[in-house]
Design an enzyme around this catalytic site. Sequence first.
Site, PDB file in Angstrom:
ATOM      1  N   LYS A   1       9.330   8.352  -7.896  1.00  0.00           N
ATOM      2  CA  LYS A   1       9.597   6.907  -7.796  1.00  0.00           C
ATOM      3  C   LYS A   1      10.840   6.671  -8.644  1.00  0.00           C
ATOM      4  CE  LYS A   1       8.170   2.346  -7.597  1.00  0.00           C
ATOM      5  NZ  LYS A   1       7.566   1.547  -6.530  1.00  0.00           N
TER       6      LYS A   1
ATOM      7  N   GLY B   1       0.803  -1.225   0.000  1.00  0.00           N
ATOM      8  CA  GLY B   1       0.000   0.000   0.000  1.00  0.00           C
ATOM      9  C   GLY B   1       0.833   1.272   0.000  1.00  0.00           C
TER      10      GLY B   1
ATOM     11  N   PRO C   1      -7.609   2.854   6.389  1.00  0.00           N
ATOM     12  CA  PRO C   1      -8.450   1.657   6.259  1.00  0.00           C
ATOM     13  C   PRO C   1      -8.534   1.201   4.804  1.00  0.00           C
ATOM     14  CG  PRO C   1      -9.805   3.601   6.667  1.00  0.00           C
ATOM     15  CD  PRO C   1      -8.379   4.068   6.692  1.00  0.00           C
TER      16      PRO C   1
ATOM     17  N   GLY D   1       9.385  -2.020  -3.686  1.00  0.00           N
ATOM     18  CA  GLY D   1       9.275  -3.144  -2.743  1.00  0.00           C
ATOM     19  C   GLY D   1       9.664  -2.749  -1.329  1.00  0.00           C
TER      20      GLY D   1
ATOM     21  N   GLY E   1      10.067   4.002  -2.601  1.00  0.00           N
ATOM     22  CA  GLY E   1      11.014   2.950  -2.959  1.00  0.00           C
ATOM     23  C   GLY E   1      10.311   1.819  -3.689  1.00  0.00           C
TER      24      GLY E   1
HETATM   25  N1  LIG Z   1      -6.204   1.744   1.639  1.00  0.00           N
HETATM   26  C1  LIG Z   1      -6.464   0.979   0.579  1.00  0.00           C
HETATM   27  N2  LIG Z   1      -7.748   0.709   0.221  1.00  0.00           N
HETATM   28  C2  LIG Z   1      -8.024  -0.046  -0.846  1.00  0.00           C
HETATM   29  N3  LIG Z   1      -7.104  -0.630  -1.637  1.00  0.00           N
HETATM   30  C3  LIG Z   1      -5.809  -0.401  -1.337  1.00  0.00           C
HETATM   31  C4  LIG Z   1      -5.427   0.410  -0.224  1.00  0.00           C
HETATM   32  N4  LIG Z   1      -4.067   0.431  -0.177  1.00  0.00           N
HETATM   33  C5  LIG Z   1      -3.640  -0.308  -1.201  1.00  0.00           C
HETATM   34  N5  LIG Z   1      -4.672  -0.810  -1.914  1.00  0.00           N
HETATM   35  C6  LIG Z   1      -4.587  -1.658  -3.106  1.00  0.00           C
HETATM   36  O1  LIG Z   1      -3.627  -2.677  -2.858  1.00  0.00           O
HETATM   37  C7  LIG Z   1      -2.791  -2.873  -3.999  1.00  0.00           C
HETATM   38  C8  LIG Z   1      -1.349  -2.601  -3.629  1.00  0.00           C
HETATM   39  O2  LIG Z   1      -1.234  -1.250  -3.221  1.00  0.00           O
HETATM   40  P1  LIG Z   1      -0.004  -0.345  -3.669  1.00  0.00           P
HETATM   41  O3  LIG Z   1       0.145  -0.368  -5.151  1.00  0.00           O
HETATM   42  O4  LIG Z   1      -0.180   0.970  -3.005  1.00  0.00           O
HETATM   43  O5  LIG Z   1       1.202  -1.180  -3.031  1.00  0.00           O
HETATM   44  P2  LIG Z   1       2.784  -0.881  -3.092  1.00  0.00           P
HETATM   45  O6  LIG Z   1       3.316  -1.204  -1.757  1.00  0.00           O
HETATM   46  O7  LIG Z   1       2.990   0.496  -3.608  1.00  0.00           O
HETATM   47  O8  LIG Z   1       3.316  -1.941  -4.166  1.00  0.00           O
HETATM   48  P3  LIG Z   1       4.706  -1.899  -5.003  1.00  0.00           P
HETATM   49  O9  LIG Z   1       5.708  -2.623  -4.163  1.00  0.00           O
HETATM   50  O10 LIG Z   1       4.356  -2.629  -6.261  1.00  0.00           O
HETATM   51  O11 LIG Z   1       5.089  -0.463  -5.247  1.00  0.00           O
HETATM   52  C9  LIG Z   1      -3.324  -1.944  -5.090  1.00  0.00           C
HETATM   53  O12 LIG Z   1      -4.210  -2.674  -5.897  1.00  0.00           O
HETATM   54  C10 LIG Z   1      -4.060  -0.878  -4.306  1.00  0.00           C
HETATM   55  O13 LIG Z   1      -5.106  -0.292  -5.038  1.00  0.00           O
HETATM   56 MG   LIG Z   2       4.031   1.120  -5.244  1.00  0.00          MG
END
Ligand SMILES: Nc1ncnc2c1ncn2[C@@H]1O[C@H](COP(=O)(O)OP(=O)(O)OP(=O)(O)O)[C@@H](O)[C@H]1O
Ligand SMILES: [Mg+2]
Length: 216
Positions: A33, A15, A187, A106, A104
Site C-alpha cells: 500500500k 472493500g 459476500p 480510495g 491504491g
Molecule cells: N466481504 C466483507 N465482509 C464483511 N465486511 C467487509 C467485507 N469487505 C469489507 N468489509 C468491511 O468494510 C469496511 C471497509 O472495507 P475495506 O477496509 O476493505 O475498504 P477499502 O476500500 O480498503 O477502504 P480504504 O479506501 O479506506 O482503503 C471494513 O470495516 C471491512 O472490514
Molecule cells: Mg483499504
Amino acid sequence: MRPAVVVTGTDTDVGKTVFAAALVAALGADYWKPVQAGLEGETDTDVVRRLSGAVQERVIPEVYRLRTPASPHLAAELDGVAIDVSRLAELPEPASTIPLVIEGAGGLMVPLTRKELQIDLFERWAVPVILVSSTRLGTINHSLLSIEALRRRQIPLAGIAFVGDENKDTERTIIEMGATRSLGRLPHLKPLDADTLRAAFAAHFDAAELRNRVLA
Ligand SMILES: Nc1ncnc2c1ncn2[C@@H]1O[C@H](COP(=O)(O)OP(=O)(O)OP(=O)(O)O)[C@@H](O)[C@H]1O
Ligand SMILES: [Mg+2]
C-alpha cells in the site's frame, strides 16, 4: 518487471483491503500500500497481515504514512510532507518473481498531490487493475465511470471484483455495459477473519485463473 496487479475501487471503504488480503493469501503474493492516509487503529497493511495470514516479510512497507484519514494530497499537506510521485514510480523489488498486490488509496481520481491523481500513477505502472465494486445502489454509475477513466488511459482492466450481497441485474449491467468481466463476488462475511475470508475467496473466485490471466 515482476508480476503485479493493482486493486482499486469505485470508492473509499468499498472493500479493497479485504479483497486484497484474500488475493494475497490465494496467490502467495506480496502486498504493498504505497500511500497510507490515516494511522489510527489498524492500517490497511495491518489488516492484510491479519486477514491473509501473511508473514511479515510478505508485506512491503508503505512509502508514505500520513496521519490524517483524508485524501493523500491533503493528508500530506497537514503532515507537512510533500509527496514526490517519482518515489512511487517504480514497483518495489522489480526483479522479484513473487506476485505483488498493490492497493491504491480510495478511488481512481484521488489526488496524490495538487497536480497528480492516483490514476496517473497506475498509468505509469501499466499493470493490470482489478476494480472492486460494491453491489449496492449507486454502484452502476461509480463502476462505469471508473471503467471509462481506465479505458481512456489505456490501463488494462482485469475485471471486476464485486463485494456485497448478490444483485444479479446490477452485476450484469456493469459487466455488459462496461464490456468487462466479473472475477467473482465476495459476500458480506460475518464473522470476517482469515479463515472465513479464505473459504469465501476459494468458493467465489478462481485463483488459478487470476494467476494465469492477470499475473501472466
Ligand atoms: N466481504 C466483507 N465482509 C464483511 N465486511 C467487509 C467485507 N469487505 C469489507 N468489509 C468491511 O468494510 C469496511 C471497509 O472495507 P475495506 O477496509 O476493505 O475498504 P477499502 O476500500 O480498503 O477502504 P480504504 O479506501 O479506506 O482503503 C471494513 O470495516 C471491512 O472490514
Ligand atoms: Mg483499504
